[in-house]
Design an enzyme around this catalytic site. Structure first.
Site, PDB file in Angstrom:
ATOM      1  N   ASP A   1       0.690  -1.289   0.073  1.00 13.17           N
ATOM      2  CA  ASP A   1      -0.078   0.038  -0.094  1.00 13.17           C
ATOM      3  C   ASP A   1       0.747   1.184   0.086  1.00 13.17           C
ATOM      4  O   ASP A   1       1.387   1.556   0.880  1.00 13.17           O
ATOM      5  CB  ASP A   1      -1.173  -0.059   1.173  1.00 13.17           C
ATOM      6  CG  ASP A   1      -2.093  -1.150   1.049  1.00 13.17           C
ATOM      7  OD1 ASP A   1      -1.761  -2.193   0.462  1.00 13.17           O
ATOM      8  OD2 ASP A   1      -3.178  -0.915   1.704  1.00 13.17           O
TER       9      ASP A   1
ATOM     10  N   LYS B   1      -6.691   3.470  -3.678  1.00 18.86           N
ATOM     11  CA  LYS B   1      -7.258   3.304  -2.179  1.00 18.86           C
ATOM     12  C   LYS B   1      -7.385   4.811  -1.519  1.00 18.86           C
ATOM     13  O   LYS B   1      -6.696   5.710  -2.217  1.00 18.86           O
ATOM     14  CB  LYS B   1      -5.964   2.630  -1.465  1.00 18.86           C
ATOM     15  CG  LYS B   1      -6.212   2.516   0.368  1.00 18.86           C
ATOM     16  CD  LYS B   1      -5.257   2.085   0.966  1.00 18.86           C
ATOM     17  CE  LYS B   1      -5.237   2.057   2.645  1.00 18.86           C
ATOM     18  NZ  LYS B   1      -4.166   1.314   3.132  1.00 18.86           N
TER      19      LYS B   1
ATOM     20  N   LYS C   1     -10.149   0.214  -2.625  1.00 18.69           N
ATOM     21  CA  LYS C   1      -9.949  -0.037  -1.077  1.00 18.69           C
ATOM     22  C   LYS C   1     -10.378   1.340  -0.339  1.00 18.69           C
ATOM     23  O   LYS C   1      -9.753   2.170  -0.423  1.00 18.69           O
ATOM     24  CB  LYS C   1      -8.659  -0.578  -0.820  1.00 18.69           C
ATOM     25  CG  LYS C   1      -8.268  -0.814   0.648  1.00 18.69           C
ATOM     26  CD  LYS C   1      -6.938  -1.185   0.996  1.00 18.69           C
ATOM     27  CE  LYS C   1      -6.795  -1.358   2.668  1.00 18.69           C
ATOM     28  NZ  LYS C   1      -5.612  -1.744   2.677  1.00 18.69           N
TER      29      LYS C   1
END
Length: 318
Positions: free
Chosen positions: A155, A218, A254
């Site tokens: 991430d 995300k 996400k």
């Protein structure tokens, strides 16, 4: 098996002509919340499914091998045995989507999951999380360190300065380098939407991140003032849909930050189904960054099974 996003050359014309109608976004979200409701008799199934999409996360300064081991155990066995039996779920079948930790804790998480015999990927934040305020060289080295220690998902955080100054070319180039550093590990690009000022910037940053080869986009680090909200989620989903139509690649989504209750997660799942389809109700394409959410889901599932809400001390590893 889904075909992974291989990225495309930066299309600045597409990025620069993109514009978001804020009022239309607001109206669409209101419509979803008022007319797309999950019936009570279906909520148990949806909540159980949502567990499979959670990236169970600890990103605390006092993280250590013992609390990471507890997190891994919770990820492998998210519900108590009594509740699993009451819901007629086969033991060991239901797990979270991933365990998410800092790079320094990746090896601990891999070891913890290995000891449990759990086939759950380890995700690591990287690139100077949460601010990204280090040199590109250091950010790339951090990705490589996490991958070398066993992280299957990375991430990363984008450089907000480049997005705010509309320097999409340099942002794209940085993300391409990060994609290379990830190797076979999936790259989830965190936009830090609360720091991008407006929905149009969020849409443009989403496009650039996908063009650079992101496997997921995300919303947030969870550290910003504004994190995952449904209007922001809608804008990012529309970018995902537009990218899929143009390239044929499906990019995952996400949301993270502020998703704490069963009601929250049901709203997000409704958004996924309505905007992107049933494929986006699976962990291959939908993840939820959360630490406290699982406890609330467990309490609601327990209420369905027993007619009463569990107390905190009755919830294992809460």
């Amino acid at each position: 098996m889904l075909e992974r996003n291989s990225g495309i050359p930066l299309n600045l014309g597409w990025v620069n002509r993109s514009c978001v109608n804020d009022q239309a976004v607001k109206n669409r979200v209101q419509d979803l919340l008022s007319s797309r409701l999950i019936h009570a008799d279906q909520q148990v199934e949806w909540l159980a499914r949502s567990i499979q999409c959670i990236d169970l996360t600890t990103l605390a300064g006092d993280d250590c091998p013992s609390n990471v081991a507890r997190l891994c155990s919770k990820a492998a066995h998210p519900l108590s045995d009594d509740l699993t039996n009451a819901l007629q779920i086969k033991h060991g079948l239901l797990t979270t989507g991933a365990v998410c930790v800092y790079p320094a804790r990746v090896a601990d998480a891999c070891l913890g999951l290995e000891r449990l015999g759990a086939n759950i990927p380890v995700a690591s934040v990287a690139t100077g999380f949460p601010t990204g305020q280090t040199s590109l060289k250091i950010r790339l080295e951090e990705i490589e360190f996490a991958v070398a220690n066993g992280a299957k998902e990375i991430d990363i955080v984008i450089n907000r300065e480049l997005a705010l100054s509309q320097n999409w070319g340099e942002l794209y180039n940085e993300l391409v380098e990060m994609r290379k550093a990830c190797g076979e590990s999936h790259m989830k690009s965190i936009l830090a939407v609360g720091e991008l000022c407006n929905l149009t910037n969020i849409y443009k940053a989403s496009l650039v991140a996908m063009m650079a080869g992101s496997d997921f986009i995300k919303t947030s680090t969870g550290k910003e003032t504004v994190n995952a909200t449904l209007p922001i989620g809608l804008v990012m989903c529309r970018a995902i849909r537009a990218y899929n139509r143009k390239t044929g690649f499906k990019v995952g989504f996400k949301p993270a930050g502020g998703i704490r209750t069963s009601k929250d997660v049901l709203q997000w799942m409704t958004l996924m189904k309505e905007e992107l389809g049933d494929d986006y109700l699976t962990p291959d394409l939908f993840r939820i960054g959360a630490s406290a959410l699982l406890n609330d889901i467990e309490r609601n599932l327990g209420n369905h099974a027993t007619g009463g809400y569990l107390m905190a001390e009755e919830m294992p590893m809460a």
